[in-house]
Each structure stands twice: as structure tokens, then as C-alpha cells.
Design a protein around this motif. Structure first.
Motif, PDB file in Angstrom:
ATOM      1  N   ARG A 155      30.631  13.778  76.801  1.00 16.05           N
ATOM      2  CA  ARG A 155      30.717  13.002  78.147  1.00 16.05           C
ATOM      3  C   ARG A 155      32.716  12.966  77.808  1.00 16.05           C
ATOM      4  NH1 ARG A 155      28.587   8.377  80.725  1.00 16.05           N
ATOM      5  NH2 ARG A 155      27.141   9.588  81.484  1.00 16.05           N
ATOM      6  N   LEU A 156      33.305  13.083  78.732  1.00 16.41           N
ATOM      7  CA  LEU A 156      34.975  13.219  78.483  1.00 16.41           C
ATOM      8  C   LEU A 156      35.269  11.304  78.400  1.00 16.41           C
ATOM      9  CD1 LEU A 156      35.022  16.254  78.300  1.00 16.41           C
ATOM     10  CD2 LEU A 156      37.335  15.615  79.814  1.00 16.41           C
ATOM     11  N   PHE A 157      35.889  11.002  77.860  1.00 13.69           N
ATOM     12  CA  PHE A 157      36.505   9.607  78.298  1.00 13.69           C
ATOM     13  C   PHE A 157      37.566   9.801  78.305  1.00 13.69           C
ATOM     14  CE2 PHE A 157      35.141  10.023  73.298  1.00 13.69           C
ATOM     15  CZ  PHE A 157      36.745   9.433  73.293  1.00 13.69           C
ATOM     16  N   SER A 158      38.660   8.447  78.557  1.00 17.30           N
ATOM     17  CA  SER A 158      39.911   8.605  78.859  1.00 17.30           C
ATOM     18  C   SER A 158      40.633   6.997  79.572  1.00 17.30           C
ATOM     19  CB  SER A 158      40.816   9.181  78.810  1.00 17.30           C
ATOM     20  OG  SER A 158      40.595   9.036  80.460  1.00 17.30           O
ATOM     21  N   GLY A 159      41.106   5.949  79.191  1.00 21.64           N
ATOM     22  CA  GLY A 159      41.467   5.054  80.310  1.00 21.64           C
ATOM     23  C   GLY A 159      41.315   5.323  81.250  1.00 21.64           C
ATOM     24  N   LEU A 160      41.201   7.042  82.002  1.00 27.32           N
ATOM     25  CA  LEU A 160      40.867   6.565  83.373  1.00 27.32           C
ATOM     26  C   LEU A 160      39.430   6.464  83.786  1.00 27.32           C
ATOM     27  CD1 LEU A 160      42.796   8.992  84.471  1.00 27.32           C
ATOM     28  CD2 LEU A 160      43.619   6.985  84.918  1.00 27.32           C
ATOM     29  N   GLN A 161      38.623   6.569  82.475  1.00 26.88           N
ATOM     30  CA  GLN A 161      36.671   7.344  82.286  1.00 26.88           C
ATOM     31  C   GLN A 161      36.608   6.565  80.906  1.00 26.88           C
ATOM     32  OE1 GLN A 161      35.936  10.704  83.679  1.00 26.88           O
ATOM     33  NE2 GLN A 161      37.547  12.004  82.104  1.00 26.88           N
ATOM     34  N   PRO A 162      35.988   5.146  80.668  1.00 23.19           N
ATOM     35  CA  PRO A 162      36.197   4.544  79.431  1.00 23.19           C
ATOM     36  C   PRO A 162      34.890   4.854  79.396  1.00 23.19           C
ATOM     37  CG  PRO A 162      37.436   2.752  80.887  1.00 23.19           C
ATOM     38  CD  PRO A 162      36.603   4.275  81.852  1.00 23.19           C
ATOM     39  N   LEU A 163      34.590   5.163  78.117  1.00 22.08           N
ATOM     40  CA  LEU A 163      33.469   5.560  77.009  1.00 22.08           C
ATOM     41  C   LEU A 163      32.624   4.201  77.191  1.00 22.08           C
ATOM     42  CD1 LEU A 163      31.544   7.776  76.324  1.00 22.08           C
ATOM     43  CD2 LEU A 163      31.578   6.520  73.543  1.00 22.08           C
TER      44      LEU A 163
END
Length: 393
Positions: free
Chosen positions: A109-117
Motif C-alpha cells: 500500500r502506498l502512503f504519503s501526506g495525501l494518503q497516510p498509513l
């Protein structure tokens, strides 16, 4: 070519469109060959894109082109002063490295500030995570610790983006600031090792007096006196000669039981290597590039090509040995190295990546030269982090 193998392509050119076209063409060629041999093989789902910072202004166009050509692939990556591939490094020149992996969609699963883990995800148990971060992000060390707590193992690997002007990282978008990456589920079998590339000199000591980043006393003695003893230098040296003699000295810090004594002649992953940034001969005080506290362990160390190569061989051999007899092989690998390590530090161009290839073999490998390296929940410097993805033989 195994149906589980990663595919890799890289290219360098002053024209980013030419380099991208060449790398994309090489990927498509390998994909076609794999399909001819294994028509039922799992499709490629995860891609890495590492860009030399010369291409930073074109990052959005590069990512858009990759997403158009490989619409079912999720992309992660970063910019860097240099990028690397199997046996080769591109340092201070316009280049890019692309790698694709055929992982199950449910395995990452990708994560970032746009889609946090999420902290406690119910649908995806994050086991480990690859992290790309921007070094100017406030409290990046604390963010790494928080992210590590969101995985079941606490193990992160990766590095900080590096660039002359624009730093960036990629997680299906081109991002600035913060951190991003990809978390892997427990079914993704990987082995990761850290090389410090430094050789301890002298005794392991305990900090008994400190203030901020100043080391006042070691083992109850003035800090500078201990350093001169360990280096075998005359305490009466003129200041200029002393500073010249100390110019290649660094400091290895650890807070737990020392891995220096457990592994003589090398540092282990519990040690953080930092610069010696100042000396006060009058007060016998040392200044180093990190905060210190009483009770921490300290060993002085040096960096040279021989020590760096030997320790890199060691971690690659550890990975190869762990896989031997397990019925597994390396599907692909990632290597994040300090931007101060490449090239001359190993004795010549490409020597660092050729050392890895000599031990692991001609496996697909992508990487970059970072402004700081990530392993577990810590931010390192002057290290290399080598991670191999395993597959059934």
C-alpha cells in the motif's frame, strides 16, 4: 527469467525524453520476453522511479508518461544527486532508473501526506515500509518513529531525497515535503542490512560529561585527550597540525549495549556515525554533528575505501547466506547509499555497485544516493542500506 523476477531499466542523456524512451523501451522488451516464457505470470503492479536531480523539473511529465504507459502500476521514488542500478552508478549527470515488481495488489500500500498509513488498519497489516523523505521536513526523525510504530515489525528502510535545488519524492504523485513510500504486508519476503563503511579505532568509551553536541569527558577524562590517545597523536602537537590530523576522524555513537565489542573491527546497526565538527584544545572539548548525552557509548572511527568495501561485502554476503538453502532467490533489490560514499570513496566509478553485484549476482537492483539513510526507525549518515526481495527458486 523467473515469473516472479523484477525488471530493470536505466538510461542517461541530457534530453530527459530520450532517456525515458530508452528506459521504457527496455522495460517493454523485458516484459514481452517474460510473457513469452511465462504467459500466466502475475502482472507488474509496483514501480520505482529514481531521478537524478537534473530531471527534477520534468518529474511531473516523467511520472505522467509512466502512468500512461503502465496504467496498472503504482509508482514510488525520489530525486537524488545520483542514482544506481545493477553494477552502475550515475552521479552528477542526468539519468533515471526504473524497476517493476509483480507483487500481489493486496501485498502493498502506498502512503504519503495525501494518503497516510493508518495507525491500526483493519484491511492491511503493514509489516515493513520503504520510505522516501525530504530532509528539510521538521522533526523528520520523530515522523520516522511514528511511522515505524504503524508497522508490525517497526522496520523501515529508505532515505532522504537529495538535490542541488529541488527535492521531491513520488507516491503516485510528485510530492515535496514530508515523507512517502510503500508499506509491505507480511507476505512480501525481504531481507535488509545496513553498512556503516567505517572502521572503529581505539577503545569503546562512555560519555561522562556532555552539553548539547559537545563531548566534555569520556570515561572521566577530557574528551580531546582520549581522542589523541586513540589516534596515537602527541598531545603537544601545534593546533594546525592537530586539526589536520583529525580531519578524517568521525564518531560512532550508540545508546544500547555496544555492537562494537560484539563485532570487533566494525560497527553494527545500533551505531550512528557522525562528523567531528570542532575541537577546543584549551578546554579539551569535542563538538560533533549530533546531540549527545551522558551514558552514551562513543568510538572514534575512520572512513576509507578498504573498510567501506569490506563492510559492504559483509552485508551482501549475509543476505546471500540467509537465502542459501532456503529454496528462495533474489527477485530484485534496492540500495540506498549516502551521497558522500559513491565513486571515489570506494576507489573508483561504479566500484560500490559492482561490489554488490559481485556478491549478489546480476539481479535487478535500483537505488539512489541519499541525503540521509533510513533503517528501522532511525536516520543514519554515511551508510548503505541494502534490501533484497526474495522469491521461490
Amino acid at each position: 527469467m523467473s515469473p516472479a523476477s523484477f525488471v530493470l531499466a536505466h538510461a542517461a542523456n541530457s534530453d530527459w525524453q530520450f532517456a525515458l524512451a530508452r528506459a521504457r523501451g527496455e522495460l517493454q522488451s523485458q516484459i514481452a520476453e517474460r510473457h513469452s516464457r511465462h504467459p500466466d505470470a502475475r502482472p507488474f503492479t509496483l514501480g520505482w522511479c529514481y531521478l537524478c536531480d537534473y530531471y527534477a523539473d520534468e518529474a511531473e511529465a516523467i511520472l505522467s508518461a509512466l502512468q500512461a504507459e503502465f496504467p496498472n502500476v503504482s509508482w514510488v521514488g525520489t530525486s537524488a544527486l545520483g542514482v544506481s542500478a545493477t553494477g552502475v552508478e550515475y552521479f552528477d549527470e542526468p539519468a533515471l532508473v526504473l524497476m517493476l515488481a509483480p507483487l500481489p495488489r493486496t501485498a502493498f500500500r502506498l502512503f504519503s501526506g495525501l494518503q497516510p498509513l493508518p495507525m491500526h488498519p483493519t484491511d492491511f497489516p503493514a509489516h515493513t515500509a520503504l520510505v522516501h523523505a525530504e530532509g528539510s521536513t521538521p522533526d523528520v526523525q520523530e515522523l520516522l518513529q511514528e511511522l515505524a510504530a504503524r508497522t508490525t515489525t517497526g522496520y523501515l528502510f529508505g532515505g532522504l531525497s537529495s538535490a542541488r535545488d529541488r527535492t521531491l519524492h513520488i507516491a503516485d504523485h510528485v510530492l515535496t515535503g514530508g515523507l512517502s513510500g510503500v508499506a509491505f504486508g507480511p507476505e512480501v519476503d525481504l531481507i535488509s542490512r545496513v553498512t556503516q563503511g567505517c572502521q572503529p579505532i581505539g577503545a569503546l568509551r562512555t560519555i561522562t560529561g556532555s552539553e548539547d553536541n559537545y563531548v566534555l569527558r569520556l570515561d572521566g577524562r577530557p574528551a580531546l585527550a582520549c581522542l589523541l590517545d586513540d589516534l596515537g597523536l602527541d598531545t603537544e602537537l601545534p593546533t594546525e597540525e592537530m586539526l589536520e590530523a583529525l580531519s578524517g576522524t568521525l564518531v560512532g555513537l550508540s545508546t544500547g549495549p555496544s555492537d562494537v565489542t560484539a563485532h570487533p573491527g566494525q560497527f553494527g546497526p545500533d551505531t550512528l556515525v557522525r562528523h567531528l565538527i570542532g575541537v577546543d584544545p584549551q578546554n579539551q572539548v569535542l563538538a560533533i554533528g549530533d546531540e549527545v548525552a551522558e551514558g552514551m557509548h562513543l568510538a572514534f572511527c575512520t572512513r576509507d575505501a578498504r573498510a567501506a568495501r569490506a563492510d559492504l561485502v559483509r552485508i551482501a554476503l549475509e543476505i546471500r547466506t540467509e537465502l542459501a538453502g532456503s529454496g528462495k532467490a533474489i527477485a530484485g533489490a534496492l540500495y540506498v547509499s549516502c551521497s558522500g560514499r559513491g565513486g571515489p570513496h570506494f576507489g573508483g566509478p561504479h566500484a560500490e555497485l559492482q561490489t554488490v553485484r559481485d556478491v549478489l549476482g546480476d539481479v535487478p537492483l535500483a537505488g539512489f544516493f541519499a541525503g540521509g539513510e533510513i533503517a528501522r526507525d532511525r536516520l543514519y549518515g554515511y551508510t548503505g542500506v541494502l534490501t533484497a526481495f526474495a522469491m521461490p527458486e
